[in-house]
Write a protein that holds these residues in place. Structure first.
Motif, mmCIF file in Angstrom:
data_model
loop_
_atom_site.group_PDB
_atom_site.id
_atom_site.type_symbol
_atom_site.label_atom_id
_atom_site.label_comp_id
_atom_site.label_asym_id
_atom_site.label_seq_id
_atom_site.Cartn_x
_atom_site.Cartn_y
_atom_site.Cartn_z
ATOM 1 N N TRP A 139 0.685 -1.140 0.021
ATOM 2 C CA TRP A 139 0.059 0.081 0.097
ATOM 3 C C TRP A 139 0.970 1.172 -0.060
ATOM 4 O O TRP A 139 1.998 1.267 0.583
ATOM 5 C CB TRP A 139 -0.865 0.045 1.392
ATOM 6 C CG TRP A 139 -1.996 -0.832 1.286
ATOM 7 C CD1 TRP A 139 -1.873 -2.090 1.675
ATOM 8 C CD2 TRP A 139 -3.281 -0.785 0.877
ATOM 9 N NE1 TRP A 139 -3.159 -3.094 1.473
ATOM 10 C CE2 TRP A 139 -3.966 -2.071 0.746
ATOM 11 C CE3 TRP A 139 -3.965 0.181 -0.039
ATOM 12 C CZ2 TRP A 139 -5.588 -2.287 0.518
ATOM 13 C CZ3 TRP A 139 -5.343 -0.055 -0.330
ATOM 14 C CH2 TRP A 139 -5.943 -1.123 -0.020
ATOM 15 N N TYR A 140 0.205 2.260 -0.679
ATOM 16 C CA TYR A 140 1.224 3.597 -0.822
ATOM 17 C C TYR A 140 0.518 4.743 -0.171
ATOM 18 O O TYR A 140 -0.554 5.110 -0.170
ATOM 19 C CB TYR A 140 1.431 3.946 -2.198
ATOM 20 C CG TYR A 140 2.161 2.891 -2.844
ATOM 21 C CD1 TYR A 140 3.725 3.031 -3.170
ATOM 22 C CD2 TYR A 140 1.526 1.521 -3.429
ATOM 23 C CE1 TYR A 140 4.367 2.061 -3.813
ATOM 24 C CE2 TYR A 140 2.398 0.855 -4.317
ATOM 25 C CZ TYR A 140 3.613 1.168 -4.603
ATOM 26 O OH TYR A 140 4.428 0.063 -5.034
ATOM 27 N N TRP A 141 1.392 5.420 0.706
ATOM 28 C CA TRP A 141 0.924 6.690 1.438
ATOM 29 C C TRP A 141 1.865 7.805 0.555
ATOM 30 O O TRP A 141 3.015 7.784 0.829
ATOM 31 C CB TRP A 141 1.380 6.692 2.885
ATOM 32 C CG TRP A 141 0.902 8.141 3.432
ATOM 33 C CD1 TRP A 141 -0.185 8.799 3.460
ATOM 34 C CD2 TRP A 141 1.930 8.807 4.390
ATOM 35 N NE1 TRP A 141 0.362 9.902 4.020
ATOM 36 C CE2 TRP A 141 1.438 9.967 4.771
ATOM 37 C CE3 TRP A 141 3.322 8.692 4.373
ATOM 38 C CZ2 TRP A 141 1.866 11.065 5.534
ATOM 39 C CZ3 TRP A 141 4.010 9.761 5.373
ATOM 40 C CH2 TRP A 141 3.279 10.949 5.758
ATOM 41 N N GLY B 173 -3.540 4.040 19.239
ATOM 42 C CA GLY B 173 -4.785 4.547 19.665
ATOM 43 C C GLY B 173 -5.659 4.879 18.365
ATOM 44 O O GLY B 173 -6.717 5.395 18.360
ATOM 45 N N GLU B 174 -4.937 5.378 17.326
ATOM 46 C CA GLU B 174 -5.624 5.623 15.947
ATOM 47 C C GLU B 174 -6.269 4.528 15.398
ATOM 48 O O GLU B 174 -5.847 3.407 15.441
ATOM 49 C CB GLU B 174 -4.459 6.177 15.033
ATOM 50 C CG GLU B 174 -3.670 7.361 15.622
ATOM 51 C CD GLU B 174 -4.122 8.598 15.740
ATOM 52 O OE1 GLU B 174 -5.437 8.728 15.118
ATOM 53 O OE2 GLU B 174 -3.650 9.306 16.702
ATOM 54 N N THR B 175 -7.328 5.126 14.568
ATOM 55 C CA THR B 175 -8.015 4.046 13.857
ATOM 56 C C THR B 175 -7.741 3.912 12.320
ATOM 57 O O THR B 175 -7.595 5.037 11.739
ATOM 58 C CB THR B 175 -9.702 4.462 14.056
ATOM 59 O OG1 THR B 175 -10.127 4.498 15.353
ATOM 60 C CG2 THR B 175 -10.387 3.521 13.038
ATOM 61 N N LEU B 176 -7.754 2.500 11.811
ATOM 62 C CA LEU B 176 -7.619 2.275 10.430
ATOM 63 C C LEU B 176 -8.642 1.587 9.994
ATOM 64 O O LEU B 176 -9.459 0.744 10.462
ATOM 65 C CB LEU B 176 -6.063 1.406 10.490
ATOM 66 C CG LEU B 176 -5.921 1.058 9.119
ATOM 67 C CD1 LEU B 176 -4.297 0.632 8.916
ATOM 68 C CD2 LEU B 176 -6.780 -0.349 8.544
ATOM 69 N N ARG B 177 -9.229 2.037 8.738
ATOM 70 C CA ARG B 177 -10.540 1.239 8.348
ATOM 71 C C ARG B 177 -10.270 1.317 6.854
ATOM 72 O O ARG B 177 -9.658 2.221 6.134
ATOM 73 C CB ARG B 177 -11.739 2.141 8.605
ATOM 74 C CG ARG B 177 -11.837 3.675 8.143
ATOM 75 C CD ARG B 177 -13.033 4.002 8.560
ATOM 76 N NE ARG B 177 -13.284 5.492 7.842
ATOM 77 C CZ ARG B 177 -12.775 6.722 8.465
ATOM 78 N NH1 ARG B 177 -11.987 6.582 9.495
ATOM 79 N NH2 ARG B 177 -12.963 7.833 7.875
ATOM 80 N N ALA B 178 -10.807 0.326 6.141
ATOM 81 C CA ALA B 178 -10.968 0.157 4.890
ATOM 82 C C ALA B 178 -12.263 0.743 4.135
ATOM 83 O O ALA B 178 -13.321 0.405 4.574
ATOM 84 C CB ALA B 178 -10.986 -1.558 4.444
ATOM 85 N N GLY C 126 -6.220 7.662 10.434
ATOM 86 C CA GLY C 126 -5.976 9.101 11.133
ATOM 87 C C GLY C 126 -5.928 9.850 10.123
ATOM 88 O O GLY C 126 -5.247 10.823 10.063
ATOM 89 N N SER C 127 -6.715 9.800 8.926
ATOM 90 C CA SER C 127 -6.932 10.787 7.926
ATOM 91 C C SER C 127 -5.965 10.371 6.614
ATOM 92 O O SER C 127 -6.027 11.159 5.764
ATOM 93 C CB SER C 127 -6.998 12.130 8.370
ATOM 94 O OG SER C 127 -5.553 12.760 8.461
ATOM 95 N N PHE C 128 -4.668 9.758 7.073
ATOM 96 C CA PHE C 128 -3.765 9.319 5.863
ATOM 97 C C PHE C 128 -4.367 8.213 5.143
ATOM 98 O O PHE C 128 -5.041 7.549 5.512
ATOM 99 C CB PHE C 128 -2.468 8.841 6.549
ATOM 100 C CG PHE C 128 -1.585 9.950 7.029
ATOM 101 C CD1 PHE C 128 -1.740 11.241 7.002
ATOM 102 C CD2 PHE C 128 -0.912 9.661 8.067
ATOM 103 C CE1 PHE C 128 -1.248 12.314 7.781
ATOM 104 C CE2 PHE C 128 0.008 10.445 8.784
ATOM 105 C CZ PHE C 128 -0.194 11.752 8.451
ATOM 106 N N VAL D 98 -7.834 10.120 -3.377
ATOM 107 C CA VAL D 98 -6.494 10.920 -2.682
ATOM 108 C C VAL D 98 -7.076 12.261 -2.477
ATOM 109 O O VAL D 98 -7.485 13.105 -3.339
ATOM 110 C CB VAL D 98 -5.442 10.778 -3.840
ATOM 111 C CG1 VAL D 98 -4.262 11.447 -3.377
ATOM 112 C CG2 VAL D 98 -5.124 9.243 -4.296
ATOM 113 N N PRO D 99 -6.741 12.706 -1.146
ATOM 114 C CA PRO D 99 -7.017 14.098 -0.635
ATOM 115 C C PRO D 99 -6.388 14.907 -1.500
ATOM 116 O O PRO D 99 -4.996 14.939 -1.735
ATOM 117 C CB PRO D 99 -6.367 14.195 0.525
ATOM 118 C CG PRO D 99 -6.658 12.814 1.024
ATOM 119 C CD PRO D 99 -6.313 11.888 0.016
ATOM 120 N N GLY D 100 -6.839 15.972 -2.237
ATOM 121 C CA GLY D 100 -6.366 17.069 -3.001
ATOM 122 C C GLY D 100 -6.143 16.747 -4.536
ATOM 123 O O GLY D 100 -5.805 17.348 -5.526
#
Length: 459
Positions: free
Chosen positions: A363-365, A411-416, A430-432, A445-447
């Protein structure tokens, strides 16, 4: 070879040599030590200045501030039962102390800003009746630092925690301790007052080989900070509990919470920190947890490593003698390095979840590439595959998301996040946004992604 087998003769020799050296160079009347591996005592040894009178695993010594860890466990039990919150101000449950604005959490981790010691006279060498009230323990100005702004070790802070336990349990600290920790764990040789066989405390002259007996005072209100007598056998039982938890006393997740550093270390002290009733030390890349202790006539140390599943205890009866903390750390490392823990065999997961399996892989950030792999119990792990990056493990939640367990994403949430056709569009952490291709034009993709896409350099 499995780790439950006896230690090798070379390892046992190295352990005995370390203990003998500590007793001789530390000039202590006696010293007893023991090492535990896989929850079982793997070695014990002792030295004494009187031949034939070596202490053993049943001989009591005063353990000083190791007592604080027991008090911390009692406080965590109150929290787990819903009687307190760690962020509660002390005033909510124990009014009128003059330090009521400090929180339970700050007291546990020594970040409340309280003074290190009681007003004179020296509390460790005078009877507890000298300080019959909390006001006698705290003095007129108990706060000498800003609460919550750093670590400052405080013995009176643990007197307050012991008084909190007594207030909410309606019984003495010693009785609550016996009933809620010592009896369930089978620690029948850990007591508030000495019970034979026990060592006597001595001061050894710094410039001559002569000794002076030390008084063994009942510490009164200061007992929750340093009163207990114990043995190597009992303390290793306690170490096993602190590493694994025990539902009769405190669940595994709560003892794990106790092991996390609670306040920034003092300036320059980057190899150590204080958690909730536990000291944390980094030695040669290994994390050691436990506590040291001292009272006039006695020195003590208990260290354990969760990763190595090894614990060590050292007890001696001299006011200033061997550095028991260093010795206990050395004993632990001798075993962990000479006979490292044998990993469990790799085994496949008990069943295949096709939906989870489809999420594995790269996966790519942005342009950073990560790999996602499955863990037991539907957990997942995200690892950078090239260069530096933030790795983390995640536990599965009932709603189909995952909660971060460590590092930056704790503590951050990851979701598909799924597209309209049900396929996974991207992962949100976490918004990423993590996509299957770097800046995937088909994903949200944001932006957005430039319409012309990837390009070379035109000269």
């Amino acid at each position: 070879m499995t780790s439950s087998e006896p230690l090798l003769p070379t390892t046992r020799r190295a352990l005995l040599h370390r203990v003998a050296t500590a007793q001789a160079e530390g000039r202590t009347p006696s010293l007893v030590a023991a090492v535990q591996r896989d929850g079982r005592i793997a070695w014990s040894g002792a030295r004494s200045c009187v031949e034939g009178h070596e202490p053993d695993g049943d001989t009591q010594f005063r353990i000083g501030s190791i007592t604080k860890t027991f008090t911390a466990v009692l406080v965590m039990r109150l929290r787990d039962e819903g009687l307190i919150d760690l962020d509660d101000p002390l005033e909510k449950h124990l009014p009128g102390t003059g330090a009521g604005q400090v929180t339970v959490f700050q007291l546990l981790g020594h970040s409340a800003g309280l003074a290190a010691e009681t007003p004179a006279p020296w509390w460790e060498r005078t009877p507890g009746t000298t300080r019959p009230e909390l006001a006698d323990v705290l003095g007129e100005g108990p706060l000498i630092h800003r609460s919550g702004h750093g670590h400052h070790y405080s013995n009176p802070g643990y007197t307050l925690l012991g008084s909190l336990v007594e207030k909410l349990r309606g019984d003495t600290w010693a009785e609550v301790l016996r009933r809620e920790i010592l009896e369930p764990l089978g620690m029948d040789r850990t007591t508030q007052q000495a019970v034979a066989p026990h060592a006597g405390g001595w001061a050894v002259h710094p410039w001559a080989d002569v000794m002076l007996p030390e008084p063994a005072e009942d510490l009164g209100l200061m007992a929750p900070a340093g009163q207990l007598w114990s043995t190597t056998t009992d303390l290793l039982r306690f170490a096993a509990f602190l590493a694994r938890g025990d539902e009769r006393v405190l669940r595994a997740s709560s003892v794990e919470e106790m092991r996390a550093p609670a306040a920034p270390p003092e300036a320059g002290d980057w190899d150590g920190a204080y958690a909730l009733g536990l000291q944390v030390v980094r030695r040669k890349g290994r994390t050691l947890l436990g506590h040291s202790g001292s009272l006039p006539g006695f020195l003590a140390a208990l260290w354990f490593s969760v990763e190595d599943d090894v614990a060590a205890v050292v007890l001696s009866n001299a006011t200033s003698g061997p550095l028991t903390g260093a010795v206990a750390g050395d004993l632990l490392e001798i075993v962990a390095e000479a006979e490292p823990r044998i990993p469990e065999p790799w085994r496949p997961l008990p069943q295949v979840d096709e939906e989870l399996l489809a999420l594995t892989g790269p996966w790519y950030w942005g342009t950073y590439v990560y790999g996602l792999r499955l863990l037991p119990d539907r957990g997942i792990e995200l690892l950078p595959l090239r260069g530096a990056g933030r790795s983390a493990r995640f536990s599965a939640c009932p709603d189909g998301t995952w909660k971060g367990l460590n590092g930056y994403y704790a503590g951050e949430t990851l979701r598909a996040v799924r597209a309209e056709d049900g396929t996974v569009d991207h992962l949100d952490l976490g918004s990423f946004v993590f996509t299957r291709e770097p800046y995937d034009r088909t994903a949200a993709v944001p932006g957005g992604v430039d319409d012309e896409g990837w390009r070379g350099l035109s000269l």
